[in-house]
Design an enzyme around this catalytic site. Structure first.
Site, PDB file in Angstrom:
ATOM      1  N   ASP A 175      66.391   6.918 109.012  1.00  0.00           N
ATOM      2  CA  ASP A 175      66.943   7.159 107.244  1.00  0.00           C
ATOM      3  C   ASP A 175      67.391   6.345 106.826  1.00  0.00           C
ATOM      4  O   ASP A 175      68.525   5.620 105.864  1.00  0.00           O
ATOM      5  CB  ASP A 175      68.514   7.763 107.692  1.00  0.00           C
TER       6      ASP A 175
HETATM    7 MG   LIG Z   1      73.958   6.589 105.193  1.00  0.00          MG
END
Ligand SMILES: [Mg+2]
Ligand SMILES: Nc1ncnc2c1ncn2[C@@H]1O[C@H](COP(=O)(O)OP(=O)(O)O)[C@@H](O)[C@H]1O
Length: 250
Positions: A175
């Site tokens: 991410d």
């Molecule tokens: Mg984060």
């Protein structure tokens, strides 16, 4: 010094870093160390970041500023299961895995937080996870910074350097986005949020996946905000900076 010790009590297992919490500490105290309500009641919550869940900055019983994060599931599954991870999947041991990866990365000299402790709470079918790590003092994430001002060329080069080093070290960040890249008061770059991240070979595919995800996060912020000081031109400077750091021989 040992890298970790483990304490257990009634379905709870906690991995602890003896650099921060002595092995002689009572198990109850270690369990309580994760209890956000305790910090709330005692007015020890210093800040809250709202992401998928809440990430708390608290003053711990040793008077350190630490970050506590509970693990939440995303997407459709998240709507059904919330914070519950199925216990028969190895991948459900989110906090333990992030703890180990942070330790590994620290040893490699990467700019990431130091883990303090990771907790699993098991019921018959599910595991709930929490992690505590040291705060990196005086930081702002890129989302916050770019909402106020543009980055200098030197700062863009520093981001490229840190991100390229991470890739070169074989860390797949699942991410990589602008809120997971921070600058501290001395203008050093730090990278956070290693849930689901792994050490692996970073081939072309993984490299581009991460860079594209990062690009999408700049674009998304730009779309959503009136004031967001980031341009395609800035990104065109960031790309070669990542590449040259990735290809450099340290
Ligand atoms: Mg984060
Ligand atoms: N160790 C840390 N030191 C300082 N700030 C942190 C640290 N970890 C997280 N943060 C801040 O909290 C925010 C949310 O934390 P993060 O770990 O990214 O969780 P999530 O994205 O799941 O909400 C980050 O964007 C960053 O601004």
């Amino acid at each position: 010094m040992k890298e970790k010790f483990i304490v257990k009590k009634k379905g709870i297992s906690i991995v602890v870093n003896p650099e921060f919490i002595p092995e002689t500490t009572e198990v109850e105290k270690i369990i309580e160390y994760f209890d956000v309500n305790e910090y709330k009641v005692n007015a020890k919550v210093l800040d809250v970041h709202y992401g998928r869940g809440k990430t708390y900055l608290v003053q711990d019983p040793y008077n350190r500023r630490v970050i506590i994060r509970h693990y939440w599931r995303g997407g459709l599954i998240g709507k059904v299961l919330g914070d519950k991870f199925l216990s028969f999947f190895g991948s459900s041991h989110r906090a333990f895995r992030e703890y180990d990866l942070l330790q590994t990365m620290k040893k490699m000299g990467l700019p990431v937080p130091k883990p303090i402790a990771a907790k699993e709470e098991r019921s018959l079918f599910f595991i709930r996870n929490d992690i505590v790590m040291m705060e990196i003092p005086g930081t702002k994430n890129l989302g916050e910074i770019l909402s106020a001002r543009r980055l200098t060329d030197e700062e863009i080069a520093k981001i490229g350097d840190a991100v390229g080093k991470l890739f070169k070290a074989g860390i797949y960040h699942s991410d990589l986005n602008i809120n997971n890249i921070l600058f501290d008061g001395a203008d050093n770059v730090w990278i956070v949020d290693f849930d689901k991240c792994v050490q692996r070979t970073i081939g072309k595919k993984q490299y581009h996946e991460m860079v594209n995800r990062l690009k999408r996060s700049f674009d998304k912020f730009k779309e959503e905000r009136n004031n967001f000081y980031w341009s395609e031109y800035d990104f065109s400077k960031l790309l070669p900076a990542i590449k040259s750091s990735y290809e450099k021989n340290y």
